[in-house]
Design an enzyme around this catalytic site. Structure first.
Site, PDB file in Angstrom:
ATOM      1  N   HIS A 113       0.827  -1.218   0.000  1.00 24.93           N
ATOM      2  CA  HIS A 113       0.000   0.000   0.000  1.00 24.93           C
ATOM      3  C   HIS A 113       0.859   1.265   0.000  1.00 24.93           C
ATOM      4  CE1 HIS A 113      -0.006  -0.035   4.577  1.00 24.93           C
ATOM      5  NE2 HIS A 113      -0.094   1.260   4.409  1.00 24.93           N
ATOM      6  N   ASP A 136       1.190  -7.692   2.317  1.00 26.54           N
ATOM      7  CA  ASP A 136       1.271  -6.254   2.038  1.00 26.54           C
ATOM      8  C   ASP A 136       2.737  -5.808   1.895  1.00 26.54           C
ATOM      9  OD1 ASP A 136       0.869  -3.563   1.790  1.00 26.54           O
ATOM     10  OD2 ASP A 136      -0.466  -3.369   3.502  1.00 26.54           O
ATOM     11  N   SER A 178       3.690   2.257   8.503  1.00 29.75           N
ATOM     12  CA  SER A 178       3.451   1.333   7.394  1.00 29.75           C
ATOM     13  C   SER A 178       4.767   1.089   6.679  1.00 29.75           C
ATOM     14  CB  SER A 178       2.461   1.949   6.408  1.00 29.75           C
ATOM     15  OG  SER A 178       1.186   1.939   6.964  1.00 29.75           O
TER      16      SER A 178
HETATM   17  N1  ASP Z   1      -2.475   0.724   7.875  1.00 33.02           N
HETATM   18  C1  ASP Z   1      -2.081   1.886   8.567  1.00 33.02           C
HETATM   19  C2  ASP Z   1      -1.893   3.025   7.623  1.00 33.02           C
HETATM   20  O1  ASP Z   1      -2.132   2.865   6.471  1.00 33.02           O
HETATM   21  C3  ASP Z   1      -0.920   1.672   9.432  1.00 33.02           C
HETATM   22  C4  ASP Z   1      -1.326   2.034  10.797  1.00 33.02           C
HETATM   23  O2  ASP Z   1      -1.893   3.100  10.952  1.00 33.02           O
HETATM   24  O3  ASP Z   1      -1.097   1.264  11.712  1.00 33.02           O
HETATM   25  O4  ASP Z   1      -1.551   4.117   7.958  1.00 33.02           O
END
Ligand code: ASP
Length: 715
Positions: free
Chosen positions: A88, A223, A644
């Site tokens: 991502h 991911d 991330s």
């Molecule tokens: N998945 C989160 C983000 O995209 C990561 C997190 O906030 O722990 O910021």
């Protein structure tokens, strides 16, 4: 204006030093202060010293940690510039290289040779050179000064500090305020600009579970994505050039192929973005009752349009992929956050702490904060709504605004030529992900929603009447788009090709341009200044609040909020039991991928080859002792957005996973951390290697890494 003193700075340091580290898992530690928790980390299993993690005298773990494009974290995993981050985090780049014919999002991408690696203009990777507490230095420079004079002197001193530390050294630098300005650190860094895409799994792996599983445990998402940093012949940062060579990092993480088990020590080293742990009860109440509901409502509208468009054709599915992800991510987090704050009785907890402080010290600091907050709420709301509309809404607005320098004639000569060249270069990228109908719908629905929430006194003049006269948002948006040329690719191409002043004169009257410029003018004149002024005062008062808390309760931990700087957090591989009768295991395995598999479901479908390999349990060398392929694991490391892509490290500082999310029950941790239920989610490095090697046949990338076993021996 900052009002700390030498005494104040010492109090912060002492406050940190005196901490009884009861809740070791809470806190995002500034690398230069790790000595304070070294003993605690070692008691939990760490086999290294604080100096092994962060040192300016020799290579240390920090030299393998990368700030990826200013928003995510990444880590070096080979001596030849190979880097891992989240799927991502690389999503925008993967999407940029995708077309309907060559759909890297769906199919994945693996460069089998260095020549096949894909350059990414504008992508940067930053390494931290050193972090230095300059609080006392700044304080001394400002002795006897106050108000504007102090502020001015402070700026000068910061600039001088940065100049001394960076000039002629190929470094960048900045002085950053921590803990609401109670301390300041000089951070110098090296920024690399030639970063190429090396590999990405298909979205069915990298985004497996989609929005359904986002922010949720158990998780089965691979991911990750793979990039390589290139440098000039002297190993220094350089703009993209075919002559550049792979960068040799000061340190790269050995990869522990034995992986992790329940209870193992872990640490996550990265760039957490922002936490707000010192919001007072009134501000938390505002988040729950106003701020989150309005932001969620704006995104509900946007997502309804984007999701429908993506379901209607492959071209739109690709075009709106990155936008959908960025809109949906915080949307879901805010929902979880509200739920968590309510379930954990955040307001009662905050009020209890505030009452204790009052009883212990008689301090009026919380009342002062509440008064400032009350003044600030309308501006905070107007600002949040502006951000939703201008930056997460219709793309035509920012696009039209990008022409303002030409239209207003504000840039001339060489600068004008440069801007024109930039606009021409951006044109195809913009068109690739733009659909006029989708954008028009976004504008219509978001304007209606904006008008639902914007405080009456801060509504842009005449907007309500204008929209209602047109018959509501969608009809009004149709008028804007009907008369605009910004949505017309051919017309814009001609204008850009001619580059004549006359052409810009035409655009000056374009309704899309006029509208965004008016909205921006309103924001920058009516909202931003007062918001900025109040925020400044709130920062000061918050600094006084954290100081008061540390002084009043020296036995308790009051960690410094995240601010996008390098931090270390540590904990264990650990499951959780957030609700009665429920127990989460800390490890998920490939069996779960097959259990979730739903052919045809956009979130849970998988390529046939993946299904076959998993059904045949062809785990290669990557299975654990029980013969299972571990996919993800949870830990009690205190993380947030920006973490991330961060390396998850074992007791020896070897890579065991890549951090990518938090569980649903942790989404409130930016405001209220709860050690019993907050869990970060990491993709297990063995699954990453399995996807590269067994699934994708890119074993040459695994060979480039330094593989070690649990005890640290090389494979
Ligand atoms: N998945 C989160 C983000 O995209 C990561 C997190 O906030 O722990 O910021």
């Amino acid at each position: 204006m900052k009002t700390w003193t030498v005494k104040g700075a010492m109090a912060l340091v002492l406050g940190l030093a005196c901490m009884n580290v009861l809740q070791a898992k809470e806190g995002m530690w500034i690398p230069t202060l790790l000595k304070m928790v070294e003993g605690d980390m070692q008691a939990m299993g760490l086999k290294l010293t604080a100096e092994d993690i962060y040192s300016i005298n020799h290579s240390s773990l920090k030299d393998a940690v990368v700030h990826f494009n200013g928003g995510c974290t990444a880590e070096m995993v080979s001596a030849e510039g190979l880097l891992l981050t989240n799927h991502h985090c690389g999503y925008g780049q993967i999407q940029q290289h995708s077309t309907v014919e060559n759909d890297l999002l769906t199919n994945g991408f693996w460069a089998m040779t260095r020549e096949a690696e894909l350059p990414n203009p504008d992508l940067t990777c930053t390494f931290i050179d050193r972090i230095e507490d300059v609080t006392l230095q700044l304080s001394r420079a400002c002795v006897g000064l106050s108000g504007e004079a102090r502020e001015k002197r402070m700026q000068e001193e910061m600039e001088a500090i940065v100049k001394r530390a960076t000039e002629g050294k190929g470094l960048e630098g900045r002085v950053v305020a921590f803990d609401f300005g109670n301390s300041h650190y000089l951070i110098t860094s090296r920024v690399f600009r030639d970063v190429r895409l090396v590999g990405a799994p298909p979205s069915a792996v990298g985004k497996f579970g989609g929005d359904t599983d986002n922010w949720v445990w158990p998780r089965h998402t691979g991911d990750f994505s793979v990039f390589r940093i290139y440098a000039d012949a002297d190993n220094n940062p350089a703009d993209y050039s075919a002559d550049n060579v792979p960068y040799t990092p000061v340190h790269h993480f050995p990869v522990n192929v034995d992986g992790v088990k329940d209870g193992d020590f872990t640490m996550v080293f990265g760039f957490p973005g922002r936490t707000e742990q010192y919001l007072t009860s009134d501000a938390v109440e505002h988040v729950i009752t106003r701020l989150n509901p309005m932001r969620i409502a704006m995104r509900d509208e946007g997502l309804a349009v984007i999701n429908a468009a993506r379901a209607s054709s492959d071209a739109l599915r690709i075009a709106y992929a990155a936008k959908q992800s960025s809109v949906a991510n915080a949307w879901k987090k805010w929902k979880g956050q509200n739920r968590g704050l309510t379930e954990l009785h955040a307001l009662d907890k905050k009020r209890a702490l505030e009452a204790r402080l009052k009883a212990a010290t008689g301090s009026e600091v919380v009342e002062g904060l509440a008064a400032l907050n009350a003044d600030c709420f309308p501006y905070l709301e107007a600002r949040a709504l502006f951000i939703e509309l201008a930056y997460y809404g219709p793309d035509i607005l920012n696009y039209a605004h990008s022409f303002s320098g030409l239209i207003e004639g504000a840039v001339e000569g060489e600068k004008r030529d440069q801007l024109l060249a930039k606009l021409r270069a951006n044109e195809s990228g913009f068109r690739k992900d733009f659909d006029a109908q989708v954008d028009e719908q976004l504008l219509g629905r978001l304007v209606d929603e904006y008008l639902e929430w914007i405080p009456e006194t801060l509504t842009p003049e005449g907007l309500r009447q204008e929209v209602s006269k047109a018959g509501g948002g969608p009809a009004w948006a149709a008028k804007v788009f009907g008369k605009s040329v910004f949505d017309n690719a051919d017309a814009m191409e001609k204008l850009l090709a001619s580059g004549s002043a006359k052409a810009w004169g035409k655009l000056a009257k374009d309704p899309a341009y006029l509208w965004i410029e008016n909205l921006r003018a309103h924001y920058f004149a009516q909202i931003a200044p007062e918001y900025g002024r109040l925020r400044g005062e709130i920062e000061l008062a918050s600094g006084a609040y954290t100081k008061a808390l540390r002084r009043a309760f020296p036995e308790e931990v009051f960690p410094v909020d995240a601010n996008s700087t390098l931090r270390l957090t540590y904990g264990k591989v650990e499951g959780s039991a957030p609700y009665d009768g429920m127990q989460y295991n800390p490890l998920s395995t490939a069996r779960g991928i097959l259990q979730k598999y739903v052919p045809g479901d956009p979130d849970f479908d998988m390529p046939e080859r993946l299904v076959e390999l998993l059904e045949a349990r062809e785990y290669g060398d990557y299975a654990n002792e029980e013969g299972e392929l571990v996919v993800c694991f949870t830990g009690s490391n205190h993380t947030t957005g920006g973490n991330s892509g961060s390396p998850a490290l074992d007791a020896n500082g070897h890579l065991v996973g890549i951090n990518f999310d938090r569980s649903w029950e942790s989404t409130m941790s930016d405001i209220l951390f709860d050690g019993s239920r907050c869990r970060n989610i990491m993709v297990d490095i063995r699954y990453v290697l399995w996807v590269m090697d067994v699934y994708a046949g890119a074993g040459h990338l695994v060979e480039e890494m330094t593989l070690v076993t649990q005890e640290g021996g090389e494979e």
